[in-house]
Write a protein that holds these residues in place. Structure first.
Motif, PDB file in Angstrom:
ATOM      1  N   VAL A  22      62.712  44.359  69.676  1.00 48.36           N
ATOM      2  CA  VAL A  22      61.882  45.939  69.147  1.00 48.36           C
ATOM      3  C   VAL A  22      61.470  45.344  68.514  1.00 48.36           C
ATOM      4  O   VAL A  22      61.918  45.243  67.305  1.00 48.36           O
ATOM      5  CB  VAL A  22      62.910  46.902  69.177  1.00 48.36           C
ATOM      6  CG1 VAL A  22      62.316  47.598  68.837  1.00 48.36           C
ATOM      7  CG2 VAL A  22      63.704  47.407  70.619  1.00 48.36           C
ATOM      8  N   ASN A  23      60.170  45.317  68.730  1.00 53.90           N
ATOM      9  CA  ASN A  23      59.222  44.157  66.928  1.00 53.90           C
ATOM     10  C   ASN A  23      58.341  46.207  66.825  1.00 53.90           C
ATOM     11  O   ASN A  23      58.344  46.943  67.573  1.00 53.90           O
ATOM     12  CB  ASN A  23      58.163  44.156  68.187  1.00 53.90           C
ATOM     13  CG  ASN A  23      58.947  42.825  68.482  1.00 53.90           C
ATOM     14  OD1 ASN A  23      59.559  42.050  67.772  1.00 53.90           O
ATOM     15  ND2 ASN A  23      58.533  41.892  69.354  1.00 53.90           N
ATOM     16  N   VAL A  24      58.537  46.362  65.238  1.00 50.27           N
ATOM     17  CA  VAL A  24      57.764  47.558  64.630  1.00 50.27           C
ATOM     18  C   VAL A  24      56.538  47.423  63.430  1.00 50.27           C
ATOM     19  O   VAL A  24      56.979  46.653  62.530  1.00 50.27           O
ATOM     20  CB  VAL A  24      59.126  48.538  64.354  1.00 50.27           C
ATOM     21  CG1 VAL A  24      58.468  49.645  63.050  1.00 50.27           C
ATOM     22  CG2 VAL A  24      59.950  48.612  65.123  1.00 50.27           C
ATOM     23  N   THR A  25      56.183  48.278  63.525  1.00 50.60           N
ATOM     24  CA  THR A  25      55.509  47.958  62.602  1.00 50.60           C
ATOM     25  C   THR A  25      55.115  48.988  61.751  1.00 50.60           C
ATOM     26  O   THR A  25      55.051  50.269  62.070  1.00 50.60           O
ATOM     27  CB  THR A  25      53.302  47.835  63.252  1.00 50.60           C
ATOM     28  OG1 THR A  25      53.339  46.540  64.021  1.00 50.60           O
ATOM     29  CG2 THR A  25      53.044  48.016  61.698  1.00 50.60           C
ATOM     30  N   LEU A  26      55.329  49.173  60.395  1.00 50.51           N
ATOM     31  CA  LEU A  26      55.404  50.423  60.020  1.00 50.51           C
ATOM     32  C   LEU A  26      54.395  50.266  59.293  1.00 50.51           C
ATOM     33  O   LEU A  26      53.022  49.601  58.002  1.00 50.51           O
ATOM     34  CB  LEU A  26      56.888  50.298  58.572  1.00 50.51           C
ATOM     35  CG  LEU A  26      57.580  50.139  59.250  1.00 50.51           C
ATOM     36  CD1 LEU A  26      58.718  49.882  57.826  1.00 50.51           C
ATOM     37  CD2 LEU A  26      58.247  51.040  59.734  1.00 50.51           C
ATOM     38  N   GLN A  27      54.070  51.699  58.807  1.00 45.21           N
ATOM     39  CA  GLN A  27      52.341  52.020  57.924  1.00 45.21           C
ATOM     40  C   GLN A  27      53.020  52.456  56.076  1.00 45.21           C
ATOM     41  O   GLN A  27      54.146  53.388  55.378  1.00 45.21           O
ATOM     42  CB  GLN A  27      51.463  53.921  58.438  1.00 45.21           C
ATOM     43  CG  GLN A  27      51.393  53.566  59.803  1.00 45.21           C
ATOM     44  CD  GLN A  27      50.576  52.338  59.939  1.00 45.21           C
ATOM     45  OE1 GLN A  27      49.148  52.200  59.533  1.00 45.21           O
ATOM     46  NE2 GLN A  27      50.210  51.895  61.170  1.00 45.21           N
ATOM     47  N   GLU A  28      51.776  52.383  55.339  1.00 48.38           N
ATOM     48  CA  GLU A  28      51.995  52.736  53.537  1.00 48.38           C
ATOM     49  C   GLU A  28      51.875  54.221  54.265  1.00 48.38           C
ATOM     50  O   GLU A  28      51.738  54.960  54.417  1.00 48.38           O
ATOM     51  CB  GLU A  28      51.180  51.804  53.436  1.00 48.38           C
ATOM     52  CG  GLU A  28      50.848  50.376  52.789  1.00 48.38           C
ATOM     53  CD  GLU A  28      49.679  50.012  52.119  1.00 48.38           C
ATOM     54  OE1 GLU A  28      48.506  51.010  52.299  1.00 48.38           O
ATOM     55  OE2 GLU A  28      49.715  48.714  51.892  1.00 48.38           O
ATOM     56  N   GLY A  29      53.085  54.190  52.902  1.00 41.98           N
ATOM     57  CA  GLY A  29      53.429  56.349  52.489  1.00 41.98           C
ATOM     58  C   GLY A  29      54.262  55.960  52.041  1.00 41.98           C
ATOM     59  O   GLY A  29      54.363  56.198  50.800  1.00 41.98           O
ATOM     60  N   VAL A  30      55.298  57.257  52.513  1.00 43.24           N
ATOM     61  CA  VAL A  30      57.015  57.892  51.310  1.00 43.24           C
ATOM     62  C   VAL A  30      57.489  57.060  50.986  1.00 43.24           C
ATOM     63  O   VAL A  30      57.911  56.655  52.226  1.00 43.24           O
ATOM     64  CB  VAL A  30      56.518  59.151  52.170  1.00 43.24           C
ATOM     65  CG1 VAL A  30      57.777  59.802  51.501  1.00 43.24           C
ATOM     66  CG2 VAL A  30      55.226  59.977  52.299  1.00 43.24           C
ATOM     67  N   ALA A  31      57.424  57.383  49.749  1.00 38.67           N
ATOM     68  CA  ALA A  31      58.864  56.947  48.571  1.00 38.67           C
ATOM     69  C   ALA A  31      59.922  57.648  49.004  1.00 38.67           C
ATOM     70  O   ALA A  31      61.494  57.039  49.268  1.00 38.67           O
ATOM     71  CB  ALA A  31      58.635  56.703  47.881  1.00 38.67           C
ATOM     72  N   LEU A  32      59.602  58.706  49.458  1.00 35.91           N
ATOM     73  CA  LEU A  32      61.159  59.367  49.444  1.00 35.91           C
ATOM     74  C   LEU A  32      61.818  59.432  50.806  1.00 35.91           C
ATOM     75  O   LEU A  32      63.006  59.963  51.406  1.00 35.91           O
ATOM     76  CB  LEU A  32      61.025  61.373  50.267  1.00 35.91           C
ATOM     77  CG  LEU A  32      60.209  61.704  48.561  1.00 35.91           C
ATOM     78  CD1 LEU A  32      59.642  63.322  49.092  1.00 35.91           C
ATOM     79  CD2 LEU A  32      61.077  62.259  48.158  1.00 35.91           C
ATOM     80  N   THR A  75      58.681  56.185  56.741  1.00 34.46           N
ATOM     81  CA  THR A  75      59.597  56.193  58.289  1.00 34.46           C
ATOM     82  C   THR A  75      59.288  55.826  59.433  1.00 34.46           C
ATOM     83  O   THR A  75      58.229  56.554  59.532  1.00 34.46           O
ATOM     84  CB  THR A  75      60.929  57.164  57.984  1.00 34.46           C
ATOM     85  OG1 THR A  75      61.142  57.025  56.783  1.00 34.46           O
ATOM     86  CG2 THR A  75      62.056  57.024  58.570  1.00 34.46           C
ATOM     87  N   LYS A  76      59.796  55.407  60.004  1.00 33.21           N
ATOM     88  CA  LYS A  76      59.292  55.314  61.500  1.00 33.21           C
ATOM     89  C   LYS A  76      60.552  55.019  62.878  1.00 33.21           C
ATOM     90  O   LYS A  76      62.116  54.505  62.370  1.00 33.21           O
ATOM     91  CB  LYS A  76      59.306  53.997  61.346  1.00 33.21           C
ATOM     92  CG  LYS A  76      58.176  54.071  63.541  1.00 33.21           C
ATOM     93  CD  LYS A  76      57.567  52.821  63.934  1.00 33.21           C
ATOM     94  CE  LYS A  76      56.591  52.970  65.518  1.00 33.21           C
ATOM     95  NZ  LYS A  76      55.813  51.825  64.697  1.00 33.21           N
ATOM     96  N   GLU A  77      61.180  56.268  63.354  1.00 30.97           N
ATOM     97  CA  GLU A  77      62.437  56.068  64.550  1.00 30.97           C
ATOM     98  C   GLU A  77      61.498  55.570  65.874  1.00 30.97           C
ATOM     99  O   GLU A  77      61.022  56.274  66.415  1.00 30.97           O
ATOM    100  CB  GLU A  77      62.983  57.249  64.553  1.00 30.97           C
ATOM    101  CG  GLU A  77      63.224  58.441  63.085  1.00 30.97           C
ATOM    102  CD  GLU A  77      63.965  59.705  62.872  1.00 30.97           C
ATOM    103  OE1 GLU A  77      63.775  60.193  64.445  1.00 30.97           O
ATOM    104  OE2 GLU A  77      64.719  60.008  62.175  1.00 30.97           O
ATOM    105  N   VAL A  78      62.786  54.764  66.074  1.00 28.50           N
ATOM    106  CA  VAL A  78      62.444  54.112  67.442  1.00 28.50           C
ATOM    107  C   VAL A  78      63.984  54.187  68.663  1.00 28.50           C
ATOM    108  O   VAL A  78      64.877  54.014  68.133  1.00 28.50           O
ATOM    109  CB  VAL A  78      61.929  52.627  68.085  1.00 28.50           C
ATOM    110  CG1 VAL A  78      61.361  51.991  69.137  1.00 28.50           C
ATOM    111  CG2 VAL A  78      60.825  52.886  66.665  1.00 28.50           C
ATOM    112  N   ASN A  79      63.058  55.123  69.689  1.00 31.90           N
ATOM    113  CA  ASN A  79      64.265  55.030  71.088  1.00 31.90           C
ATOM    114  C   ASN A  79      64.548  53.806  71.933  1.00 31.90           C
ATOM    115  O   ASN A  79      64.119  52.802  71.138  1.00 31.90           O
ATOM    116  CB  ASN A  79      63.508  55.782  71.931  1.00 31.90           C
ATOM    117  CG  ASN A  79      63.993  57.297  71.114  1.00 31.90           C
ATOM    118  OD1 ASN A  79      65.447  58.079  70.768  1.00 31.90           O
ATOM    119  ND2 ASN A  79      62.426  58.482  71.468  1.00 31.90           N
TER     120      ASN A  79
END
Length: 892
Positions: free
Chosen positions: A92-102, A81-85
Motif C-alpha cells: 500500500v503506497n500513500v501520498t500525504l498532503q502538507e497540513g495539520v500538526a494536530l 492524517t490519511k486513513e486507508v482501508n
C-alpha cells in the motif's frame, strides 16, 4: 514479603497460559509527499490496535495487521492524517498532503487505542528527534528544556553529585512527580537524592542523561496527571521516549562545540543502524554513542575573603589573594565522559501471529566537579601532602568525582487472547553511583592522610512484571492489567580514612552507620474504559489500586472527556486523583555533610525516617504517600489551514508533600540545652535534617501552543511555533511541624527552603521558534524567554542572628533577590551537501546572555564571600554564555 511477591508472580503467569495468538498478514509500502519526495518518520498505526510502525529514510514502512479488513492511519508532523482501508496483505503506497500538526499520532495517555493529538482528551506534546537535535543541546534533559515550556532542567555547580545529574521537572512540581517511560515501560529512578541547595532539593528523579538522543524516534510528553493509568510519580505528567525501530540507513552523527570564553569544549559521536530479522518484519535497532565535555568556570573575583575575615591588604596573605582574586574557585559545568549502547528489537513468530520484543541499554559515565577551594589560611597541609616539599603552600581545591552506571532492559511478548490484545513483559532497571573525593585530605589523620578517598556509593534498582489487556468493542474501548514491582536501594560506606574524625575535606565519607540495604514491593491493578457514542463525543475513566509493602495501599482514579469540533479542533477536560510513594531513598538516606558559613566549618547530619533518633527522639511520623487532585481543561483548534493552536488550564493540589527539612541546630540560648540540642551533642553534629510529610501545595498554570506551518515565502517553506507556560505554586495552610520541634520554636521549612518550591524555577517560559527551508538549506532561529526567579533568605535579615557583618539590615535592605527574566537566542544553520551527507553550525545563546549577578545586600554568605558571581541556588538557564557548535551527519 518474598512469598507474597512469588504468589503474585505465579498468578500473573497463570493468566498467560491460555494465550493463543493469531494475525492475518503484513502490509508494506512507500510514503511520499505531494511533490513525490519520500517521507521519513511517518507514524503508521493499525487503527483500533496498538500495532504501529515508522517509515524509514526512503519512506518505506512495514506493519502487521491482526485481521482484515482493517484501517491504517498515516500521520506526520506538518501533514494531514490519511486513513486507508486494507482488505488483504500486500503493498500500500500513500501520498500525504502538507497540513495539520494536530494529527500527530500518540501512544501515551491511553491504554486501549492510539489517538492523535486532536483526538486526545488530555494535552500531549509529540516531539521528533530532529526537533530535539535542532536545539543544539547535548543531552535529552537540556533538549526538552528548550522544546517544552513547562519542562526545566539546568546545570548545577559546586553541589556534589547533584552537579552530575541536574534536577529536571515538569510544571514546576519537582523531579519526583514526573513519570518517565521508555517504549511505554517504566524507567528506573536514579540512585541520587538531591540534598544540596539546588532546585529539587530532597527529591529523586530519573537520570535523563542516560538515554541517548540517537536511539529515540520521538518523545511524547503527557501534561496531565496519570497516576490512575501508570501508578506512582505521574502527578505532574508522563514523558514517554519511543525508540527507533526499522531504519533504512545507518546514520552517523558527529558534533563538537566550545564556549566563546574558550572553555567547556564538547565532542560527541553516535551511530544508529538496524538489521532486518527474518522476512516477517523483524528488526534489531542498535545505537552506540560517546560524549565528552570539559568544565567551564565563571567564578566571582572578590579579591579578598570576607568569609574568613582575610582582606586584600592583609600582610600575610595579600600576595596569595593578589594572585588568586577568584579565591581559586571553579564554578561552572562539570567535566563529563559518557558512553552508551541501546537496542530495540522485535521478532514475529508463528508466521507473524505474535511478536517477541526486547529493548534497553547501558550507559556509563564519569564526571568531575569542584568543591570550594581551600585557601592556605583555611586548611593546613600536614607533611606537604598536596604540594611539593620546599614550595610555598597554595591551598587546594577538592574534586568530587562520580562513576555512574545506568542500565535497563525489557523483554516481552504481544499477542491476542479471546479477542484481547495482550502484552506480557518484564523490566529491570538499575542506577548506581560511586563517589570519590580527590585532591583533598583528612586533617585528623595528619601526615598519614591519603589525598584520594573512596567516600561511598549508592544504587537503586527496580524489577517489574506487567500484564496488559485491551480491546475495542464497537463504541467502547477497554483496558485492564496488573503490575508487580520490587525496588532495592543500597548505600555503601566509604573507606575508613574518608570518615575518620572530621572526614575528608569537602565531603566526609559515608559511615558504616549510613550503610543500608532496603527493599520493598508493591502490587497494582488498573482498569481503563472509554466510550465514544458519536464521532464528536468521548468520555473515559480509569481506576488503579496499589498496595505497598512498607506503608499501605492507595486508590486513584481519573475521568476525562473530549468534544470534537470536527476538523477544526476539540474541547477537552479531565479530573483525576493521584499519588506518589515516598522513594526508598527518602526513607533510608542518611549521611554527614560539611557546611561552611561565616568562616565556621561544621558537620550536618541527615537522619533517615526509620532512625530512632527521628521517630522516637523527635516524634517524626512514618513517611507515607503524597496525594494529589488534578484538574485540566482546554481547547485545540485550527481556525485556518496550516495554523493550529491549543490552550490548556491546569490546577494541581498536592497534599502531604515529602520535604527535606532545613537545618535544625542550636536555638541560640547558651544557658540551656533543649532536647534537640541534646541529640546534636550526642551525635557530635551542629545541625540535623530529615524527611517528613509536611507541606500542601497548590499549582495553577496555563499552557499555550501556536503553530503556523508550511507558509511559502519565496522559493522556501516557513514555519513558526509559539509555546508558553505560566504557572504559580503556593504553599497552603500550616507546615506540619512535629510537636517537639514546634514546642521548642523550631522552623523545619524556612523561607529559603520554601522558595525552592515556589520561586526557584521560572513562573513563565515562552518559546518562539522560526524555521525556514530553502533548497538544501535549513535556517532555525529559536528564542526562549526564561521568566524571573527569586532567592529568599532564611530569615530575610529581619529576625535572625547577626551574621557577623555588623547589625541586621533594615527592611529596605532585606536579603531577598529577584533575578530578572532573560531571552536566550539560538541560531541553527543546516545544509544537505548530498542526499546522505549533511552538516550544521549553531550558536546557543547567540547574544551571550547571563543571569543577573548576585547582589548580596550586605549578606556575604549569599555568595560565599564573592566566590559565586551568578545564582546557583535558583537557576534559570545556567551561565556558560555563548556556545558555538558544529556537526556532520552521514548516512549509508
Amino acid at each position: 514479603m518474598k512469598k507474597a511477591l512469588l504468589k503474585k508472580l505465579y498468578l500473573l503467569a497463570l493468566l498467560t497460559l491460555p494465550i493463543t495468538v493469531f494475525a492475518q498478514g503484513t502490509i508494506t509500502g512507500n510514503i511520499m509527499d505531494q511533490n513525490g519526495e519520500p517521507l521519513p518518520g511517518v507514524n503508521v498505526v493499525s487503527k483500533g490496535t496498538t500495532n504501529g510502525a515508522t517509515s524509514d529514510f526512503d519512506g518505506n514502512y512495514n506493519i502487521e495487521i491482526n485481521s482484515f479488513p482493517g484501517l491504517l492511519v498515516f500521520s506526520s508532523i506538518g501533514f494531514n492524517t490519511k486513513e486507508v482501508n486494507v482488505t488483504e496483505a500486500g503493498e500500500v503506497n500513500v501520498t500525504l498532503q502538507e497540513g495539520v500538526a494536530l494529527d500527530e499520532v500518540i501512544l501515551v495517555g491511553n491504554r486501549s487505542k492510539p489517538r492523535t493529538i486532536l483526538d486526545s482528551p488530555v494535552p500531549i506534546d509529540n516531539i521528533g528527534v530532529s526537533e530535539l537535535r535542532n536545539t543544539g543541546q547535548p543531552t535529552i534533559d537540556k533538549m526538552l528544556t528548550y522544546k517544552v515550556p513547562s519542562f526545566n532542567s539546568t546545570t548545577q555547580t559546586v553541589s556534589d553529585a547533584t552537579a552530575h545529574f541536574d534536577p529536571a521537572d515538569l510544571r514546576g512540581l519537582g523531579p519526583s512527580r514526573t513519570l518517565v517511560l521508555v517504549n511505554g515501560k517504566r524507567k528506573n529512578q536514579s540512585a541520587l537524592v538531591y540534598i544540596n541547595d539546588t532546585p529539587g532539593k530532597g527529591e529523586v528523579g530519573v537520570d535523563l542523561k542516560s538515554i541517548p538522543a540517537a536511539a529515540i524516534s520521538r518523545i511524547e510528553v503527557l501534561r496531565d496527571g496519570a497516576s490512575a493509568q501508570y501508578g506512582s510519580d505521574a502527578i505532574a505528567g508522563v514523558i514517554n521516549m519511543v525508540l527507533n525501530k526499522n531504519v533504512e540507513y545507518t546514520t552517523v552523527n558527529v558534533t563538537s562545540g566550545i564556549t566563546t570564553e574558550g572553555d567547556g569544549f564538547k565532542l560527541g559521536a553516535d551511530v544508529n543502524t538496524s538489521i532486518n530479522l527474518g522476512d516477517n518484519g523483524g528488526y534489531l535497532n542498535l545505537t552506540v554513542g560517546y560524549y565528552e565535555q570539559e568544565e567551564t568556570n565563571r567564578a566571582g573575583t572578590p579579591g579578598d575573603d570576607v568569609l574568613f575575615g582575610v582582606s586584600a591588604d592583609d600582610p600575610t596573605w595579600s600576595s596569595w589573594l593578589s594572585s588568586n582574586p577568584d579565591l581559586g574557585m571553579t564554578v561552572g559545568q562539570p567535566k563529563l565522559n559518557k558512553a552508551d549502547i541501546f537496542i530495540n528489537a522485535g521478532v514475529p513468530f508463528k508466521n507473524g501471529k505474535g511478536e517477541f520484543y526486547t529493548f534497553g541499554g547501558f550507559t556509563y559515565r564519569k564526571g568531575k566537579s569542584f568543591a570550594l577551594y581551600r585557601p592556605p589560611y583555611w586548611v593546613s597541609d600536614p607533611s606537604n601532602l598536596l604540594h611539593e616539599a620546599g614550595t610555598e603552600y597554595q591551598g587546594f581545591q577538592p574534586t568530587f568525582e562520580t562513576d555512574v552506571r545506568d542500565n535497563n532492559a525489557t523483554v516481552g511478548v504481544k499477542g491476542e487472547v479471546l479477542g484481547f490484545d495482550v502484552d506480557l513483559s518484564g523490566t529491570y532497571g538499575r542506577n548506581a553511583i560511586d563517589y570519590e573525593v580527590n585532591n583533598s585530605l583528612n586533617v585528623d589523620l595528619g601526615a598519614n592522610s591519603p589525598t584520594s578517598f573512596d567516600v561511598g556509593a549508592y544504587s537503586f534498582s527496580n524489577t517489574l512484571a506487567n500484564l496488559d489487556f485491551s480491546r475495542i468493542l464497537g463504541q467502547v474501548s477497554i483496558a485492564f492489567g496488573a503490575e508487580i514491582k520490587e525496588e532495592r536501594f543500597t548505600a555503601e560506606a566509604g573507606e575508613p580514612a574518608s570518615y575518620f574524625g572530621g572526614g575528608a575535606q569537602s565531603f566526609p565519607g559515608l559511615q558504616p552507620a549510613n550503610a543500608v540495604i532496603a527493599k520493598r514491593s508493591n502490587f497494582g491493578v488498573y482498569g481503563d474504559l472509554e466510550w465514544e457514542p458519536t464521532e464528536q463525543f468521548l468520555i473515559g475513566g480509569a481506576i488503579r489500586y496499589e498496595d505497598f509493602s512498607d506503608f499501605g495501599d492507595n486508590v486513584s482514579w481519573k475521568v476525562n472527556g473530549r468534544y470534537s469540533l470536527g476538523e477544526k479542533g476539540a474541547l477537552r477536560a479531565s479530573y483525576s486523583t493521584g499519588f506518589r510513594a515516598p522513594s526508598l531513598h527518602q526513607i533510608y538516606l542518611s549521611n554527614i555533610q560539611t557546611l561552611v558559613s561565616g568562616g565556621t566549618i561544621s558537620n550536618q547530619g541527615t537522619f533517615n525516617n526509620v532512625d530512632p533518633v527521628i521517630r522516637e527522639g523527635l516524634g517524626v511520623p512514618q513517611l507515607t504517600a503524597e496525594t494529589s487532585k488534578n484538574i485540566s481543561a482546554g481547547i485545540t483548534f485550527e481556525p485556518i489551514n496550516n495554523f493550529t493552536a491549543s490552550l490548556d488550564f491546569y490546577n494541581v493540589k498536592v497534599d502531604d508533600r515529602v520535604l527535606f527539612t532545613g537545618e535544625i541546630g542550636n536555638d541560640g540560648d547558651d544557658t540551656t540545652t533543649n532536647p534537640i540540642e541534646q541529640i546534636l551533642n550526642d551525635n557530635s553534629i551542629t545541625s540535623l535534617k530529615f524527611f517528613v510529610n509536611a507541606v500542601n501545595t497548590n499549582t495553577t498554570g496555563i499552557d499555550v501552543v501556536l503553530n503556523y506551518r508550511n507558509m511559502k515565502i519565496g522559493s522556501g517553506i516557513f514555519s513558526a511555533t509559539l509555546a508558553a507556560n505560566f504557572n504559580e505554586t503556593k504553599i497552603e495552610g500550616q507546615i506540619d511541624t512535629p510537636p517537639l520541634l514546634a514546642a521548642n520554636d523550631y522552623i523545619i521549612f524556612n523561607r529559603k527552603e520554601q522558595s525552592r518550591i515556589t520561586s526557584a524555577r521560572p513562573k513563565s517560559k515562552v518559546l518562539l521558534g522560526l524555521d525556514y527551508n530553502i533548497g538544501k538549506m535549513n535556517l532555525a532561529l529559536n528564542n526562549t524567554y526564561f521568566g524571573e526567579v527569586s532567592w529568599m533568605h532564611s530569615s530575610n535579615g529581619l529576625n535572625g542572628v547577626d551574621l557577623g557583618n555588623g547589625p541586621l539590615p533594615t527592611e529596605d535592605e532585606a536579603f531577598d533577590q529577584t533575578f530578572a527574566g532573560k531571552v536566550i537566542t539560538d541560531l541553527i544553520i543546516g545544509y544537505n551537501f548530498t542526499d546522505k551527507i549533511s552538516g550544521s553550525i549553531s550558536a546557543n545563546n547567540l547574544f551571550n546572555v547571563y543571569p543577573d549577578e548576585i547582589d548580596t545586600k550586605g549578606d556575604f554568605v549569599t555568595d560565599l564571600g564573592g566566590r559565586f558571581k551568578y545564582p546557583w541556588e535558583v537557576n534559570q538557564f545556567g551561565f556558560n554564555g555563548t556556545v558555538i557548535n558544529a556537526g556532520l551527519t552521514f548516512k549509508f
